[in-house]
Design a protein around this motif. Structure first.
Motif, PDB file in Angstrom:
ATOM      1  N   UNK A   1       0.824  -1.211   0.000  1.00  0.00           N
ATOM      2  CA  UNK A   1       0.000   0.000   0.000  1.00  0.00           C
ATOM      3  C   UNK A   1       0.860   1.263   0.000  1.00  0.00           C
ATOM      4  N   UNK A   2       2.017   1.219   0.643  1.00  0.00           N
ATOM      5  CA  UNK A   2       2.939   2.372   0.601  1.00  0.00           C
ATOM      6  C   UNK A   2       3.372   2.631  -0.842  1.00  0.00           C
ATOM      7  N   UNK A   3       3.749   1.573  -1.559  1.00  0.00           N
ATOM      8  CA  UNK A   3       4.151   1.717  -2.963  1.00  0.00           C
ATOM      9  C   UNK A   3       3.020   2.300  -3.805  1.00  0.00           C
ATOM     10  N   UNK A   4       1.815   1.769  -3.612  1.00  0.00           N
ATOM     11  CA  UNK A   4       0.641   2.215  -4.366  1.00  0.00           C
ATOM     12  C   UNK A   4       0.308   3.669  -4.032  1.00  0.00           C
ATOM     13  N   UNK A   5       0.493   4.047  -2.764  1.00  0.00           N
ATOM     14  CA  UNK A   5       0.213   5.427  -2.345  1.00  0.00           C
ATOM     15  C   UNK A   5       1.043   6.405  -3.159  1.00  0.00           C
ATOM     16  N   UNK A   6       2.326   6.087  -3.319  1.00  0.00           N
ATOM     17  CA  UNK A   6       3.232   6.978  -4.024  1.00  0.00           C
ATOM     18  C   UNK A   6       3.072   6.903  -5.540  1.00  0.00           C
ATOM     19  N   UNK A   7       2.704   5.728  -6.071  1.00  0.00           N
ATOM     20  CA  UNK A   7       2.654   5.574  -7.529  1.00  0.00           C
ATOM     21  C   UNK A   7       1.266   5.776  -8.129  1.00  0.00           C
ATOM     22  N   UNK A   8       0.204   5.429  -7.380  1.00  0.00           N
ATOM     23  CA  UNK A   8      -1.153   5.496  -7.939  1.00  0.00           C
ATOM     24  C   UNK A   8      -2.070   6.495  -7.254  1.00  0.00           C
ATOM     25  N   UNK A   9      -1.947   6.649  -5.937  1.00  0.00           N
ATOM     26  CA  UNK A   9      -2.880   7.507  -5.198  1.00  0.00           C
ATOM     27  C   UNK A   9      -2.458   8.970  -5.193  1.00  0.00           C
ATOM     28  N   UNK A  10      -1.248   9.260  -5.628  1.00  0.00           N
ATOM     29  CA  UNK A  10      -0.783  10.640  -5.634  1.00  0.00           C
ATOM     30  C   UNK A  10      -0.414  11.176  -4.268  1.00  0.00           C
ATOM     31  N   UNK A  11      -0.186  10.297  -3.317  1.00  0.00           N
ATOM     32  CA  UNK A  11       0.212  10.710  -1.974  1.00  0.00           C
ATOM     33  C   UNK A  11       1.720  10.974  -1.994  1.00  0.00           C
ATOM     34  N   UNK A  12       2.153  12.062  -1.382  1.00  0.00           N
ATOM     35  CA  UNK A  12       3.590  12.373  -1.352  1.00  0.00           C
ATOM     36  C   UNK A  12       4.179  12.243   0.056  1.00  0.00           C
ATOM     37  N   UNK A  13       3.312  12.143   1.053  1.00  0.00           N
ATOM     38  CA  UNK A  13       3.784  12.024   2.432  1.00  0.00           C
ATOM     39  C   UNK A  13       2.847  11.119   3.212  1.00  0.00           C
ATOM     40  N   UNK A  14       3.425  10.198   3.952  1.00  0.00           N
ATOM     41  CA  UNK A  14       2.649   9.282   4.783  1.00  0.00           C
ATOM     42  C   UNK A  14       3.095   9.492   6.223  1.00  0.00           C
ATOM     43  N   UNK A  15       2.127   9.539   7.122  1.00  0.00           N
ATOM     44  CA  UNK A  15       2.428   9.612   8.549  1.00  0.00           C
ATOM     45  C   UNK A  15       1.869   8.358   9.218  1.00  0.00           C
ATOM     46  N   UNK A  16       2.274   8.149  10.449  1.00  0.00           N
ATOM     47  CA  UNK A  16       1.746   7.032  11.233  1.00  0.00           C
ATOM     48  C   UNK A  16       1.830   7.395  12.701  1.00  0.00           C
ATOM     49  N   UNK A  17       0.875   6.885  13.462  1.00  0.00           N
ATOM     50  CA  UNK A  17       0.891   7.081  14.902  1.00  0.00           C
ATOM     51  C   UNK A  17       0.804   5.717  15.569  1.00  0.00           C
ATOM     52  N   UNK A  18       1.430   5.619  16.724  1.00  0.00           N
ATOM     53  CA  UNK A  18       1.340   4.393  17.504  1.00  0.00           C
ATOM     54  C   UNK A  18       1.552   4.717  18.974  1.00  0.00           C
ATOM     55  N   UNK A  19       1.062   3.849  19.816  1.00  0.00           N
ATOM     56  CA  UNK A  19       1.268   4.041  21.246  1.00  0.00           C
ATOM     57  C   UNK A  19       2.734   3.774  21.578  1.00  0.00           C
ATOM     58  N   UNK A  20       3.181   4.368  22.674  1.00  0.00           N
ATOM     59  CA  UNK A  20       4.593   4.252  23.041  1.00  0.00           C
ATOM     60  C   UNK A  20       4.971   2.835  23.451  1.00  0.00           C
ATOM     61  N   UNK A  21       3.997   2.019  23.860  1.00  0.00           N
ATOM     62  CA  UNK A  21       4.306   0.647  24.287  1.00  0.00           C
ATOM     63  C   UNK A  21       4.111  -0.389  23.168  1.00  0.00           C
ATOM     64  N   UNK A  22       3.706   0.056  21.980  1.00  0.00           N
ATOM     65  CA  UNK A  22       3.469  -0.890  20.882  1.00  0.00           C
ATOM     66  C   UNK A  22       4.742  -1.051  20.046  1.00  0.00           C
ATOM     67  N   UNK A  23       5.694  -1.808  20.590  1.00  0.00           N
ATOM     68  CA  UNK A  23       6.994  -1.940  19.934  1.00  0.00           C
ATOM     69  C   UNK A  23       6.891  -2.686  18.608  1.00  0.00           C
ATOM     70  N   UNK A  24       5.979  -3.624  18.481  1.00  0.00           N
ATOM     71  CA  UNK A  24       5.832  -4.351  17.209  1.00  0.00           C
ATOM     72  C   UNK A  24       5.442  -3.386  16.090  1.00  0.00           C
ATOM     73  N   UNK A  25       4.513  -2.495  16.378  1.00  0.00           N
ATOM     74  CA  UNK A  25       4.089  -1.494  15.396  1.00  0.00           C
ATOM     75  C   UNK A  25       5.235  -0.543  15.064  1.00  0.00           C
ATOM     76  N   UNK A  26       5.981  -0.125  16.077  1.00  0.00           N
ATOM     77  CA  UNK A  26       7.113   0.777  15.852  1.00  0.00           C
ATOM     78  C   UNK A  26       8.147   0.134  14.933  1.00  0.00           C
ATOM     79  N   UNK A  27       8.469  -1.132  15.180  1.00  0.00           N
ATOM     80  CA  UNK A  27       9.455  -1.843  14.347  1.00  0.00           C
ATOM     81  C   UNK A  27       8.967  -1.956  12.907  1.00  0.00           C
ATOM     82  N   UNK A  28       7.677  -2.228  12.738  1.00  0.00           N
ATOM     83  CA  UNK A  28       7.125  -2.352  11.387  1.00  0.00           C
ATOM     84  C   UNK A  28       7.183  -1.015  10.655  1.00  0.00           C
ATOM     85  N   UNK A  29       6.846   0.067  11.335  1.00  0.00           N
ATOM     86  CA  UNK A  29       6.911   1.395  10.706  1.00  0.00           C
ATOM     87  C   UNK A  29       8.331   1.729  10.274  1.00  0.00           C
ATOM     88  N   UNK A  30       9.294   1.396  11.122  1.00  0.00           N
ATOM     89  CA  UNK A  30      10.694   1.667  10.774  1.00  0.00           C
ATOM     90  C   UNK A  30      11.149   0.795   9.608  1.00  0.00           C
TER      91      UNK A  30
END
Length: 172
Positions: A117-146
């Motif tokens: 979906x990140x690839x599609x956002x930049x190539x098809x959806x015309x999105x130029x910037x993606x943000x994400x939020x996660x709780x400070x204790x959700x290390x699995x989500x943090x690792x995936x975002x990185x």
């Protein structure tokens, strides 16, 4: 009904979430990790899950052409989780988010679907910037975002929520 695009990876089908997904959405929104890290959406029945999809998910598809996708494993058609882009109050940019039923976590499905979906956002959806939020204790989500290439840029709070959330960002 407008036709919205479905995406595929080697192992996954990533399709727009519709009302026929209500039973799965009910299960996911009431799963322990959803409640712990994302919060209670007060979806108390399959019927209220159908309403949630209709009122919270489909309007963004109608407005922007993309939104919440159900992630399905090709091998057995199991609905495992969701991934998508969310136009959230209080955030500048579109928020990439994902959540999976616990039995499907840790198998790379989150990265595989979010990366597609990140690839599609930049190539098809015309999105130029993606943000994400996660709780400070959700290390699995943090690792995936990185792993997706997003960088921690600070913290933020979203309206009607006092929790200080980690804020990530990536630009095209």
């Amino acid at each position: 009904m407008t036709e919205y695009k479905t995406f595929e990876t080697e192992r996954l089908i990533i399709k727009p979430t519709f009302e026929e997904d209500a039973e799965f959405i009910f299960e996911l929104l009431n799963s322990p990790n959803w409640l712990k890290y994302i919060g209670n959406r007060n979806v108390t029945s399959i019927e209220s899950a159908r309403e949630y999809i209709k009122l919270k998910m489909l309007p963004q598809f109608e407005r922007l052409g993309f939104g919440n996708y159900t992630v399905i494993r090709k091998s057995d058609q199991a609905k495992m989780g969701v991934c998508g882009f969310y136009d959230r109050d209080g955030l500048d940019g579109l928020d990439i988010g994902f959540a999976f039923l616990q039995k499907y976590e840790g198998k790379g499905y989150g990265f595989e679907s979010a990366n597609k979906l990140k690839q599609v956002a930049f190539t098809e959806f015309g999105i130029t910037e993606i943000v994400a939020i996660t709780t400070q204790d959700n290390t699995a989500s943090q690792k995936l975002l990185e792993k997706l290439g997003l960088t921690l840029i600070g913290t933020t709070k979203i309206p009607n929520d006092n929790e200080e959330l980690l804020l990530y960002k990536i630009s095209k």
